[in-house]
Design a protein around this motif. Structure first.
Motif, PDB file in Angstrom:
ATOM      1  N   ALA A 186     -34.618   8.967  45.280  1.00 37.63           N
ATOM      2  CA  ALA A 186     -34.011  10.066  44.535  1.00 37.63           C
ATOM      3  C   ALA A 186     -34.233   9.890  43.037  1.00 37.63           C
ATOM      4  CB  ALA A 186     -32.513  10.138  44.843  1.00 37.63           C
ATOM      5  N   VAL A 187     -34.048   8.656  42.563  1.00 43.62           N
ATOM      6  CA  VAL A 187     -34.234   8.398  41.135  1.00 43.62           C
ATOM      7  C   VAL A 187     -35.688   8.632  40.739  1.00 43.62           C
ATOM      8  CG1 VAL A 187     -34.163   6.607  39.366  1.00 43.62           C
ATOM      9  CG2 VAL A 187     -32.287   6.814  40.979  1.00 43.62           C
ATOM     10  N   LEU A 188     -36.607   8.303  41.671  1.00 45.61           N
ATOM     11  CA  LEU A 188     -38.028   8.469  41.359  1.00 45.61           C
ATOM     12  C   LEU A 188     -38.386   9.929  41.162  1.00 45.61           C
ATOM     13  CD1 LEU A 188     -39.995   5.949  43.560  1.00 45.61           C
ATOM     14  CD2 LEU A 188     -39.930   6.134  41.096  1.00 45.61           C
ATOM     15  N   VAL A 189     -37.708  10.847  41.879  1.00 47.25           N
ATOM     16  CA  VAL A 189     -37.987  12.271  41.717  1.00 47.25           C
ATOM     17  C   VAL A 189     -37.865  12.649  40.249  1.00 47.25           C
ATOM     18  CG1 VAL A 189     -37.237  14.587  42.322  1.00 47.25           C
ATOM     19  CG2 VAL A 189     -37.232  12.804  44.047  1.00 47.25           C
ATOM     20  N   TYR A 190     -36.815  12.099  39.607  1.00 49.90           N
ATOM     21  CA  TYR A 190     -36.592  12.361  38.186  1.00 49.90           C
ATOM     22  C   TYR A 190     -37.431  11.418  37.317  1.00 49.90           C
ATOM     23  CZ  TYR A 190     -34.094  11.529  33.785  1.00 49.90           C
ATOM     24  OH  TYR A 190     -33.780  11.307  32.482  1.00 49.90           O
ATOM     25  N   GLY A 191     -37.404  10.118  37.685  1.00 51.77           N
ATOM     26  CA  GLY A 191     -38.042   9.108  36.850  1.00 51.77           C
ATOM     27  C   GLY A 191     -39.536   9.323  36.703  1.00 51.77           C
ATOM     28  N   GLU A 192     -40.188   9.727  37.808  1.00 50.65           N
ATOM     29  CA  GLU A 192     -41.629   9.920  37.718  1.00 50.65           C
ATOM     30  C   GLU A 192     -41.971  11.030  36.738  1.00 50.65           C
ATOM     31  OE1 GLU A 192     -43.801  11.218  41.278  1.00 50.65           O
ATOM     32  OE2 GLU A 192     -45.452  10.052  40.426  1.00 50.65           O
ATOM     33  N   ARG A 193     -41.210  12.128  36.804  1.00 51.46           N
ATOM     34  CA  ARG A 193     -41.512  13.238  35.900  1.00 51.46           C
ATOM     35  C   ARG A 193     -41.275  12.864  34.454  1.00 51.46           C
ATOM     36  NH1 ARG A 193     -38.158  17.725  38.926  1.00 51.46           N
ATOM     37  NH2 ARG A 193     -38.687  19.090  37.196  1.00 51.46           N
ATOM     38  N   ARG A 194     -40.208  12.087  34.212  1.00 51.00           N
ATOM     39  CA  ARG A 194     -39.923  11.671  32.839  1.00 51.00           C
ATOM     40  C   ARG A 194     -41.035  10.760  32.313  1.00 51.00           C
ATOM     41  NH1 ARG A 194     -35.528  13.679  29.758  1.00 51.00           N
ATOM     42  NH2 ARG A 194     -36.083  12.153  28.185  1.00 51.00           N
ATOM     43  N   LEU A 195     -41.439   9.820  33.163  1.00 52.56           N
ATOM     44  CA  LEU A 195     -42.433   8.842  32.722  1.00 52.56           C
ATOM     45  C   LEU A 195     -43.786   9.505  32.511  1.00 52.56           C
ATOM     46  CD1 LEU A 195     -42.382   5.832  32.160  1.00 52.56           C
ATOM     47  CD2 LEU A 195     -43.394   5.458  34.377  1.00 52.56           C
ATOM     48  N   LEU A 196     -44.144  10.410  33.435  1.00 50.01           N
ATOM     49  CA  LEU A 196     -45.406  11.128  33.283  1.00 50.01           C
ATOM     50  C   LEU A 196     -45.391  11.942  31.995  1.00 50.01           C
ATOM     51  CD1 LEU A 196     -46.379  12.428  36.814  1.00 50.01           C
ATOM     52  CD2 LEU A 196     -47.523  10.716  35.427  1.00 50.01           C
ATOM     53  N   ALA A 197     -44.234  12.556  31.706  1.00 44.58           N
ATOM     54  CA  ALA A 197     -44.106  13.350  30.487  1.00 44.58           C
ATOM     55  C   ALA A 197     -44.316  12.464  29.265  1.00 44.58           C
ATOM     56  CB  ALA A 197     -42.739  14.007  30.448  1.00 44.58           C
ATOM     57  N   LEU A 198     -43.745  11.270  29.332  1.00 47.20           N
ATOM     58  CA  LEU A 198     -43.885  10.320  28.222  1.00 47.20           C
ATOM     59  C   LEU A 198     -45.351   9.971  27.997  1.00 47.20           C
ATOM     60  CD1 LEU A 198     -41.807   8.723  26.466  1.00 47.20           C
ATOM     61  CD2 LEU A 198     -42.219   6.799  27.981  1.00 47.20           C
ATOM     62  N   VAL A 199     -46.065   9.738  29.099  1.00 46.39           N
ATOM     63  CA  VAL A 199     -47.478   9.383  29.008  1.00 46.39           C
ATOM     64  C   VAL A 199     -48.253  10.535  28.394  1.00 46.39           C
ATOM     65  CG1 VAL A 199     -49.533   8.853  30.357  1.00 46.39           C
ATOM     66  CG2 VAL A 199     -47.372   7.806  30.946  1.00 46.39           C
ATOM     67  N   GLN A 200     -47.873  11.772  28.785  1.00 48.50           N
ATOM     68  CA  GLN A 200     -48.631  12.940  28.330  1.00 48.50           C
ATOM     69  C   GLN A 200     -48.059  13.532  27.044  1.00 48.50           C
ATOM     70  OE1 GLN A 200     -48.127  15.041  31.936  1.00 48.50           O
ATOM     71  NE2 GLN A 200     -49.759  13.956  32.993  1.00 48.50           N
ATOM     72  N   ASP A 201     -47.163  12.789  26.371  1.00 52.53           N
ATOM     73  CA  ASP A 201     -46.625  13.207  25.092  1.00 52.53           C
ATOM     74  C   ASP A 201     -45.897  14.543  25.163  1.00 52.53           C
ATOM     75  OD1 ASP A 201     -46.027  12.789  22.529  1.00 52.53           O
ATOM     76  OD2 ASP A 201     -47.922  13.485  21.690  1.00 52.53           O
ATOM     77  N   ARG A 202     -45.003  14.684  26.152  1.00 50.88           N
ATOM     78  CA  ARG A 202     -44.116  15.850  26.198  1.00 50.88           C
ATOM     79  C   ARG A 202     -42.748  15.362  26.672  1.00 50.88           C
ATOM     80  NH1 ARG A 202     -44.190  17.366  31.570  1.00 50.88           N
ATOM     81  NH2 ARG A 202     -45.808  16.326  32.764  1.00 50.88           N
ATOM     82  N   TYR A 203     -41.780  16.292  26.838  1.00 54.20           N
ATOM     83  CA  TYR A 203     -40.400  15.847  27.084  1.00 54.20           C
ATOM     84  C   TYR A 203     -40.097  15.604  28.558  1.00 54.20           C
ATOM     85  CZ  TYR A 203     -39.207  16.772  22.271  1.00 54.20           C
ATOM     86  OH  TYR A 203     -39.153  16.728  20.926  1.00 54.20           O
ATOM     87  N   GLY A 204     -40.595  16.445  29.459  1.00 54.60           N
ATOM     88  CA  GLY A 204     -40.177  16.346  30.856  1.00 54.60           C
ATOM     89  C   GLY A 204     -38.804  16.973  31.029  1.00 54.60           C
ATOM     90  N   PRO A 205     -38.197  16.835  32.201  1.00 58.82           N
ATOM     91  CA  PRO A 205     -36.895  17.464  32.433  1.00 58.82           C
ATOM     92  C   PRO A 205     -35.814  16.811  31.581  1.00 58.82           C
ATOM     93  CG  PRO A 205     -37.511  16.080  34.286  1.00 58.82           C
ATOM     94  CD  PRO A 205     -38.692  16.140  33.378  1.00 58.82           C
ATOM     95  N   ASN A 206     -35.259  17.526  30.592  1.00 61.74           N
ATOM     96  CA  ASN A 206     -34.246  16.918  29.719  1.00 61.74           C
ATOM     97  C   ASN A 206     -33.078  17.867  29.456  1.00 61.74           C
ATOM     98  OD1 ASN A 206     -35.453  18.757  28.107  1.00 61.74           O
ATOM     99  ND2 ASN A 206     -35.721  17.403  26.350  1.00 61.74           N
ATOM    100  N   ARG A 207     -32.937  18.912  30.297  1.00 62.86           N
ATOM    101  CA  ARG A 207     -31.880  19.898  30.028  1.00 62.86           C
ATOM    102  C   ARG A 207     -30.603  19.611  30.795  1.00 62.86           C
ATOM    103  NH1 ARG A 207     -33.122  22.553  25.394  1.00 62.86           N
ATOM    104  NH2 ARG A 207     -34.618  20.892  25.102  1.00 62.86           N
ATOM    105  N   ALA A 208     -30.726  19.257  32.093  1.00 60.70           N
ATOM    106  CA  ALA A 208     -29.541  19.116  32.936  1.00 60.70           C
ATOM    107  C   ALA A 208     -28.869  17.774  32.687  1.00 60.70           C
ATOM    108  CB  ALA A 208     -29.925  19.246  34.410  1.00 60.70           C
ATOM    109  N   GLY A 209     -27.713  17.785  32.018  1.00 63.29           N
ATOM    110  CA  GLY A 209     -26.966  16.553  31.806  1.00 63.29           C
ATOM    111  C   GLY A 209     -27.611  15.670  30.751  1.00 63.29           C
TER     112      GLY A 209
END
Lengths: 164, 317
Positions: B23-46
């Motif tokens: 479950a954490v990976l669903v969020y963590g992967e998107r955040r980390l990929l966003a970091l690699v690609q120099d963007r924010y990723g999901p950062n709105r909910a909570g």
């Protein structure tokens, strides 16, 4: 373990019957996989964990995948299912049923003549199996590998692109 | 009685931990990929977008669970269940720390290989049952790819088995007290890592679902939680590969100062992150490249590794 053995062998026999009775090829294959898996559990309950694992890896996991692969490539439609149903007429069953009854008769005779066949026994681990294979049965292993190599060469020859 | 209690705690503990990590990976992967690609990723909910996990779960459960009328209903429903069952069953043989494992099987490693070869059916049957050309192509690719990479996935592990003298994962970890197996078995480690990526069909080996060619490949026709099962199954697969790399090549729970379980979690997290970073950096190869890479490079390499390891072990003792 004896309960496990009887349940697994029951599932194996039932699912093998269903393999024959299914008119949809993929459903038949699913039952064949189930049958192999229950045979693996039979091996496990008899104290042969290595054979059980190899049964799953080689038969259920590799060979049956190739069967599914071929069926997928053939892409049989609903028409094929109807054709199968026509082939599965009751009168085609008579021959096989008679032959099977002969085998069942023999099996019952053996059980009656030699009662108390031992079930179970000590579990044989991977080391013992390997030592036996590469010790007294080395020739058998080598012969089997030569057979496989011949099959491999044959498959390579058939699959080669024509050189014209 | 107490042994039954510890067994139950182990079973549910492992299940809970694995599903939480997925479950954490669903969020963590998107955040980390966003970091690699120099963007924010999901950062709105909570805070930091952490509630995104809950939002995703609610979305998955409330979407329409549609079974196409042209699909083979029984197999269509069976396929996503197969991947969850096989991947979760593989975790039973993994020793997380001394005393923390579900079952200590003397054919533990073979059990994992058996389960991973059963996992192929999930993707293949999903592709067939969907009865759509994209799914079928995805299923065909998956069958060929996973079957090929399974061969030397098993072979690459045999070097470890020779060194440890056992298929039991606990004994393999304990055999690494002196030296991690990654040093004598570096080739085995690299081949296993690549084969593991191919087994979980993640980028760069995601040809069965290549979005740019096959829409979504084998799960094109799936929706709601059935699709979710494939997605979660993939994340659990990534966790499984990381856990096995740690247990087989990086000494499992062995490490100084910190408690064993902490070491195991730390090492596993490192490899999960590494696999996500690989996804962020590598392109997808062509299909024939994938096949020839596997059969012409990795297979001979793992065979060579096996022969050399066997020879050295025989010569030394």
């Amino acid at each position: 373990m004896i309960v496990v053995f009887y349940i697994a062998s029951g599932v194996a026999i039932l699912s093998t019957f269903l393999v024959i009775l299914q008119s949809n090829a993929v459903h038949a294959l699913l039952y064949a996989i189930l049958s192999l898996l229950s045979v693996a559990i039979v091996f496990f309950s008899l104290g042969a964990p290595l054979v059980a694992a190899l049964e799953v890896i080689v038969y259920a996991g590799a060979i049956m995948v190739l069967f599914v692969f071929v069926v997928m490539v053939l892409n049989l439609g609903p028409g094929a299912e109807g054709q199968e149903r026509v082939w599965l007429q009751p009168r085609t069953w008579t021959g096989p049923v008679i032959l099977t009854l002969v085998l069942i008769g023999e099996l019952i005779y053996i059980f009656l003549a030699r009662p108390g066949l031992a079930l179970g026994g000590p579990a044989i681990g991977p080391q013992e199996v390997s030592l036996a294979l590469y010790g007294p049965y080395l020739l058998g292993v080598e012969l089997a590998s030569i057979l496989l190599l011949a099959g491999l060469v044959g498959a390579y020859h058939l699959g080669r692109e024509p050189s014209d | 009685m107490s042994s039954l209690a510890t067994n139950l705690i182990n079973v549910f503990g492992v299940l809970f931990a694995v599903l939480t990590v997925a479950a954490v990976l669903v969020y963590g992967e998107r955040r980390l990929l966003a970091l690699v690609q120099d963007r924010y990723g999901p950062n709105r909910a909570g805070p930091f977008g952490l509630l995104q996990i809950i939002a995703d779960v609610i979305k998955m459960f409330t979407k329409e669970d549609w079974i196409p009328p042209f699909a083979d209903r029984f197999v269509f429903i069976l396929a996503p269940a197969v991947i969850m069952i096989t991947v979760l069953l593989s975790f039973t043989v993994v020793p997380f720390a001394p005393g923390v494992e579900v079952v200590s099987l003397n054919i533990g490693l073979l059990f994992f290989l058996a389960m991973s070869s059963m996992g192929v059916y999930s993707v293949v049957l999903a592709g067939w049952a969907s009865n759509s050309k994209y799914s079928l192509l995805g299923g065909l690719r998956a069958a060929a790819q996973m079957l090929s990479y399974e061969v030397f996935m098993g072979l690459s592990l045999m070097g470890v088995v020779i060194l440890a003298g056992s298929f039991n994962l606990r004994e393999i970890v304990e055999a690494q007290k002196g030296m991690w197996f990654v040093l004598p078995q570096f080739i085995g480690f690299v081949v296993f890592m690549i084969a593991g990526l191919a087994e979980t069909h993640r980028i760069p080996f995601d040809l069965p679902e290549a979005d740019s060619e096959l829409i979504a490949g084998y799960h094109s026709e799936y929706s709601a939680m059935k699709f979710g099962m494939f997605m979660v199954g993939e994340y659990i697969g990534v966790t499984l590969i990381s856990v096995l790399i740690v247990a087989l090549f990086f000494g499992g729970w062995i490490g100084p100062v910190l408690p064993p379980l902490v070491w195991f979690v730390l090492k596993t997290s490192f490899f999960i992150l590494l696999i996500i970073l690989i996804r962020g950096s590598l392109p997808r190869p062509r299909y024939d490249q994938l096949m020839s890479y596997g059969w012409k490079l990795l297979l001979p390499l793992s065979l060579l590794n096996l022969v050399v390891t066997g020879g050295i072990v025989l010569a030394l003792g």
